[in-house]
Design an enzyme around this catalytic site. Structure first.
Site, mmCIF file in Angstrom:
data_model
loop_
_atom_site.group_PDB
_atom_site.id
_atom_site.type_symbol
_atom_site.label_atom_id
_atom_site.label_comp_id
_atom_site.label_asym_id
_atom_site.label_seq_id
_atom_site.Cartn_x
_atom_site.Cartn_y
_atom_site.Cartn_z
ATOM 1 N N TYR A 265 56.171 20.764 13.107
ATOM 2 C CA TYR A 265 56.819 21.879 13.794
ATOM 3 C C TYR A 265 56.440 21.780 15.259
ATOM 4 O O TYR A 265 55.301 22.057 15.643
ATOM 5 C CB TYR A 265 56.365 23.190 13.159
ATOM 6 C CG TYR A 265 56.910 24.454 13.792
ATOM 7 C CD1 TYR A 265 58.006 24.447 14.645
ATOM 8 C CD2 TYR A 265 56.327 25.687 13.516
ATOM 9 C CE1 TYR A 265 58.496 25.607 15.206
ATOM 10 C CE2 TYR A 265 56.801 26.859 14.067
ATOM 11 C CZ TYR A 265 57.883 26.812 14.914
ATOM 12 O OH TYR A 265 58.357 27.982 15.475
ATOM 13 N N LYS B 217 60.800 19.874 12.856
ATOM 14 C CA LYS B 217 61.548 21.008 13.376
ATOM 15 C C LYS B 217 61.313 21.031 14.877
ATOM 16 O O LYS B 217 60.195 21.244 15.349
ATOM 17 C CB LYS B 217 61.077 22.318 12.752
ATOM 18 C CG LYS B 217 61.736 23.553 13.371
ATOM 19 C CD LYS B 217 61.116 24.850 12.892
ATOM 20 C CE LYS B 217 61.687 26.044 13.651
ATOM 21 N NZ LYS B 217 61.030 27.326 13.271
#
Length: 306
Positions: free
Chosen positions: A142, A171
Site C-alpha cells: 500500500y 495499491k
C-alpha cells in the site's frame, strides 16, 4: 479464502470501509456488519478494512483484529477480503497479518511503514520479511506517500514481485500518474495494480490496472462498481460519464480530512450510528458541513442508494 489461491481474480471495486465508532468512541461492530452487508448488496467486487479510511493508526491491535473478524464473518467467501494489516512497527504488522490469514483474508494490504522514512533497501527488507513469514498469503503493498512520507519506487516493487511469489500487487495512492505506468512497465502487467486516488481510478484501467480501492465507494458503491464493469464491457463512454458524475462526491470526501466527511454523511443516511472519528481527527466543522451539503446535493442520484 477461495480467492487466496488465485489473486488474479481480485479485481474491480474493492470498497475500503470506514471503521464505525459509537458516540463514545468504541468500535461499533453492529454498524460495521451493516456496512459490509450494504456493500455486498450494492455490487462492490471486494471489501477492504483497515486502510487509511478506516483510521487504523487510532486503534489498538486487538481492536483491528476484532473488526477484521466481524467483517470476515459477514463477507464469507462472497467477495475477496483484503484487510489492511500494516503498521509503523514490524511486530504489529506481523501480528495483524497473521490474524488476517487465520480469519480467511484473501490478501493482506500492507502499508509502507510511516514516519521513519526508510530507504528503498529498507522497504525491500520490510516487505521481504512479511513475504517470508506468510508464504501462503498474497501480499499487496500500500503506497500512500501523502500519509507516510515515503514512496515505494517502481524498481523496489519489481524486486519484490520477482523475488516472492506471494507479492502480487500494489495499491497506488499517488497523484503522480506517471508512477502507475512506470510500476506496470517495470513489473509487467501480471502485477495487480489498484488505484487509491479517486480521479485516477478510471484512467488506470486504460493502463491495465486491476481496479481501484476508492473511498468514494463508501458513499456510492453501486456507481463505483458499475464504472469498472462498464469499462470492462467496452462501454467506455458510459464509464467516463460515471467518472465525471462522481466528481462532487470525490470532492466531498476531502472537504476536511478523510474519513470525517464520509462518516457524517453515513450517519445522516442511517448507515452508521455515529460519525465519531478518533483523535487526532475531529468531526467536520460547520463551514465544512456547508460545503459537504452542497456537494452531496450536486452528487444527485449517485447517493440515493444511501
Amino acid at each position: 479464502m477461495k480467492f487466496r489461491t488465485d489473486p488474479a481474480t481480485i479485481r474491480g471495486s474493492i470498497a475500503p470501509l470506514v471503521t464505525p465508532f459509537t458516540a463514545d468512541g468504541a468500535v461499533d461492530h453492529d454498524s460495521l456488519r451493516g456496512l459490509v452487508r450494504w456493500q455486498l448488496e450494492s455490487g462492490s467486487h471486494g471489501i477492504s478494512l483497515g486502510g487509511s479510511t478506516g483510521e487504523p493508526s487510532a486503534q489498538s491491535v486487538a481492536e483491528r483484529v476484532a473488526a477484521m473478524r466481524t467483517a470476515a464473518t459477514e463477507i464469507g467467501d462472497r467477495v475477496p477480503f483484503l484487510p489492511g494489516t500494516g503498521s509503523h512497527k514490524l511486530d504489529e504488522t506481523l501480528e495483524i497479518t497473521a490474524a488476517a490469514r487465520e480469519l480467511g483474508a484473501d490478501a493482506a494490504l500492507v502499508i509502507t511503514p510511516y514516519y521513519a522514512r526508510p530507504t528503498q533497501e529498507a522497504l525491500y527488507q520490510w516487505y521481504a520479511t512479511v513475504a517470508r513469514e506468510f508464504p501462503d498469503l498474497p501480499l499487496v503493498a500500500y503506497n500512500v506517500p501523502s500519509r507516510t512520507a515515503v514512496d515505494i519506487a517502481p524498481d523496489t516493487v519489481r524486486r519484490l514481485f520477482t523475488d516472492f511469489d506471494n507479492f502480487v500487487g500494489v495499491k497506488e495512492t499517488t497523484k503522480d500518474f506517471e508512477h502507475f505506468s512506470r510500476v506496470l512497465h517495470a513489473c509487467g502487467r501480471e502485477l495487480l495494480v489498484w488505484s487509491g486516488i479517486e480521479l485516477l481510478c478510471l484512467p488506470l484501467l486504460a493502463l491495465g490496472g486491476a481496479g481501484f480501492v476508492s473511498a468514494v465507494a463508501n458513499l456510492a458503491p453501486t456507481a463505483v462498481a458499475r464504472m469498472y464493469e462498464l469499462w470492462e464491457a467496452g462501454d467506455h463512454e458510459a464509464a467516463r460519464d460515471l467518472h465525471y458524475r462522481l466528481h462532487p462526491l470525490v470532492d466531498l470526501l476531502f472537504v476536511e480530512t478523510n474519513p470525517a466527511p464520509a462518516k457524517w454523511v453515513l450517519e445522516q443516511r442511517g448507515r452508521i450510528a455515529s460519525h465519531h472519528v478518533r483523535p487526532p481527527l475531529t468531526p467536520p466543522t460547520e463551514d465544512g458541513l456547508t460545503r459537504v451539503r452542497a456537494l452531496l446535493a450536486e452528487g444527485g442520484d449517485l447517493t440515493q442508494q444511501l
